[in-house]
Scaffold this motif. Sequence first.
Motif, short mmCIF file in Angstrom:
data_model
loop_
_atom_site.label_atom_id
_atom_site.label_comp_id
_atom_site.label_asym_id
_atom_site.label_seq_id
_atom_site.Cartn_x
_atom_site.Cartn_y
_atom_site.Cartn_z
N GLY A 528 -4.33 37.13 -26.85
CA GLY A 528 -4.99 38.27 -26.20
C GLY A 528 -4.01 39.18 -25.53
O GLY A 528 -3.14 39.78 -26.17
N ASN A 529 -4.12 39.31 -24.19
CA ASN A 529 -3.27 40.23 -23.43
C ASN A 529 -2.81 39.58 -22.14
O ASN A 529 -3.44 38.65 -21.64
N THR A 530 -1.72 40.07 -21.58
CA THR A 530 -1.18 39.53 -20.34
C THR A 530 -2.24 39.61 -19.24
O THR A 530 -2.94 40.60 -19.09
N THR A 531 -2.33 38.54 -18.47
CA THR A 531 -3.41 38.39 -17.48
C THR A 531 -3.13 39.17 -16.20
O THR A 531 -2.08 39.79 -16.03
N THR A 532 -4.07 39.08 -15.27
CA THR A 532 -4.02 39.84 -14.02
C THR A 532 -2.75 39.56 -13.21
O THR A 532 -2.15 40.47 -12.66
N GLY A 533 -2.37 38.30 -13.09
CA GLY A 533 -1.22 37.94 -12.26
C GLY A 533 -1.60 37.59 -10.84
O GLY A 533 -0.82 37.77 -9.91
N LYS A 534 -2.80 37.04 -10.67
CA LYS A 534 -3.26 36.63 -9.34
C LYS A 534 -2.97 35.14 -9.19
O LYS A 534 -3.78 34.30 -9.53
N GLY A 535 -1.79 34.83 -8.66
CA GLY A 535 -1.34 33.44 -8.59
C GLY A 535 -1.32 32.89 -7.19
O GLY A 535 -0.38 32.20 -6.80
N SER A 536 -2.35 33.20 -6.41
CA SER A 536 -2.42 32.69 -5.04
C SER A 536 -3.76 32.05 -4.79
O SER A 536 -4.75 32.34 -5.48
N ALA A 537 -3.81 31.17 -3.80
CA ALA A 537 -5.06 30.49 -3.45
C ALA A 537 -5.44 30.86 -2.02
O ALA A 537 -4.58 30.96 -1.14
N GLN A 538 -6.72 31.05 -1.81
CA GLN A 538 -7.23 31.42 -0.50
C GLN A 538 -8.08 30.29 0.09
O GLN A 538 -8.78 29.59 -0.64
N SER A 539 -7.99 30.14 1.40
CA SER A 539 -8.93 29.28 2.11
C SER A 539 -10.06 30.17 2.60
O SER A 539 -9.81 31.19 3.24
N GLN A 540 -11.28 29.79 2.28
CA GLN A 540 -12.42 30.55 2.80
C GLN A 540 -12.85 29.92 4.11
O GLN A 540 -13.23 28.76 4.17
N ARG A 541 -12.81 30.70 5.16
CA ARG A 541 -13.13 30.21 6.49
C ARG A 541 -14.51 30.72 6.90
O ARG A 541 -14.71 31.92 7.11
N ASP A 542 -15.45 29.78 6.97
CA ASP A 542 -16.80 30.11 7.43
C ASP A 542 -17.00 29.70 8.88
O ASP A 542 -18.12 29.74 9.40
N ASP A 543 -15.91 29.30 9.55
CA ASP A 543 -16.02 28.78 10.90
C ASP A 543 -15.69 29.84 11.96
O ASP A 543 -15.39 29.51 13.10
N ILE A 544 -15.72 31.11 11.58
CA ILE A 544 -15.52 32.16 12.56
C ILE A 544 -16.88 32.62 13.07
O ILE A 544 -17.92 32.30 12.49
N ALA A 545 -16.87 33.39 14.14
CA ALA A 545 -18.12 33.72 14.83
C ALA A 545 -19.09 34.49 13.95
O ALA A 545 -20.29 34.17 13.89
#
Length: 735
Positions: A528-545
Amino acid sequence: MPKIISKPIPKQYVASSLAVALSAALFASSFSSLAQAADRKVFEQTPEQRLTARQVAVLLDRAHYTDQRLDKQMGQKILAMYFDKLDPNRTLFLQSDVDEFTQKYADSYAAMLLRGDLTAGIEIFERYRTRSMEYYKTATDYLGTKVDLYTDKSIVLDREDEPRFTNKQEQLAYWQNQTALSLIGLTLSQEDDKAKDQAYLDNPELARGQDLIKAEQRTPTEILLNRLKRQQEQLARLKNDEIMEMVLDAATSAYDPHSNYYAPVQAQDMQVQTSLQLEGIGVSIRPDRKNPDYIRIVSLVDGGPAAKSGQIYANDLIIGVAQAQGEMVDTVGYTTREIVGLIRGTRGTEVTVKVKQPNTPDSQARTVTLTRDVIRQDESGVQHRVIELPYEGGLKRVGVIEIPSFYLNFKARRQGMDSSEYRSVSNDTAKALKALTEQGIDGLVVDLRNNPGGSLDEVAKMLAMFVKEGPLVQIRDNRGNVQVFTDKDGGRQLYDGNLAVLINLGSASASEIFAAAIQDYGLGLVIGNTTTGKGSAQSQRDDIALGSTTLTQRKFYRVNGGSTQNKGVVPDIELVNIYEGIEFGEREYKNPLPWDTIEPTNYTAAGKYSQATISSLSEQSKARQKTDPQFVYLSELNAIRALDDDKKPSEINLDKRRAKMQQIENRTLLAENARRQATGEQPFANWTTYQAHLEALAEERVAMKENERPKLPESEAYVLEAARLMFDANKNLPQ
């Protein structure tokens, strides 16, 4: 505990200045009084909002992957990002506005955020609101004058990289020109619509049973005035939490593109995207094609509250929503997102909707009270099918698995539910592989095109279905600690046959992890074609106010040590890139993390494909693409797209724009008809007939469930070519 996700985050609310203007004299007479009236604070922070801002700022200061402290220098960067978030096209704020607030807050912005003080951000937003309100009033006044649509002027529409205006005269001249260009665009659009309406009247079969006649009676000026009124009302309806979202999202985005803050309504949207379920009434909605002031119900979910009521129908227009024991809110002019926010809610609670059929007076509207329930979006998950491919005088049975995202119901997992009781991409893929194997297939194509990513755990589970044993992906934190995800199923493989993986620029994050591992192990071809290049991981924090935030804290690396960040996954064999010339992907974002490498893992590649084999396959594929009707058509569309670039000057002249559009239309029609003739279909007589066909087809498809829509031939061409390459690559290998 935070949950680790690898999904790229959609852009937040981006305020723009649809620039339309007035004469300098008209503007000058009202500018001062408007600024004084509008440039004010509209809310004082609540304790919860102050706490939320402080929590987000502290997370950025102490826990982001870059380990960048929220100091004075970072505060200056965040402030600059905020201006660009509010006014990305640089037509609204003057340079003097930016200079004023930079001088006032640049040195203290970071410290204010760390205290949870949003005063500076709110003040800047109110200047944005002031400029917007000035724009709406003066644009309305200007549209009451005679606008010249036949000038020798031109403007560049995409001003993202241009300097801000230094004075009102520059800004007003630009606004005037863009107003005229907007009217030219609406005029040409109406000409097309009238031609299509006549085509439907002359040839009713073109409509494919859909009611597609617009019969627009308003002038382009009236339409534009109505749009301006809607936008002004939407700005006025912004809630305090949404303003806070803009301020905090600019702060997170200054660290990297995928750290974000979500106000409560947006946080709920994130849960829906990752879990494939929501709590609502079970309707699919979109703006009405004939009158965007109304939101139309496109379809009802079988078994959902709306369908069960028997009182709500497809094509109903939503004109009001009320919460339990609350007042009815008039939703005419509301956006889809706003109405979704009103309709969604906790399971078991009541919501009342006011609907009417199109072309009926409001007096005939129906008021229906419904009890919200969990709506499962089953058709949005993994889909599988078998196609037959003519190959070397016979037929090959090809299994196709389409994976829209690496979804997982995080909430259900946190609650301790058994994995069989909720949707996940690994469970659905395992079922699909079992079904395909039972049907007997000669090869498998895994389609990850436009898959934005999702759960890291889920992609690891999926890779284990293909990799016999060994590491799957590495993930590094901001302290340099590296964790290796490995195959833990004792050498079990659900599939070990011929394999191809389809990717494109829309494939991101978890999709890139999957494709990279298959490529590194040599288990199949990546096509196909070269991908987006998003090579990071996020923590989703639902513990904020209030709301939630995603924070980049880790970075992905392939088993060979290379990052997928920024560089993406380069396919073994390239196909026509449908995103050619479009600014899209990690490499186009502001503040992306860089590409780098770490130590490779100890893994054993299959070594199935030599570089000579891949080069030979690539040359064969290029030759086929040059003659395949679908790929020829897509290549021509890329060339046509380049003819009208917003970064190039657009002429403010109706005749010249009409001629330019006709040039583009003629070339597009030639490309479409060449494709149709090559595939044995009847060519279209003219552009109008072609457009009528596309409109009817789109309306027909949107009413279908996603898994029931016929595959578009230009999309299916990629699957067929991937399958051919897979068999070509494997036909001489030991079986």
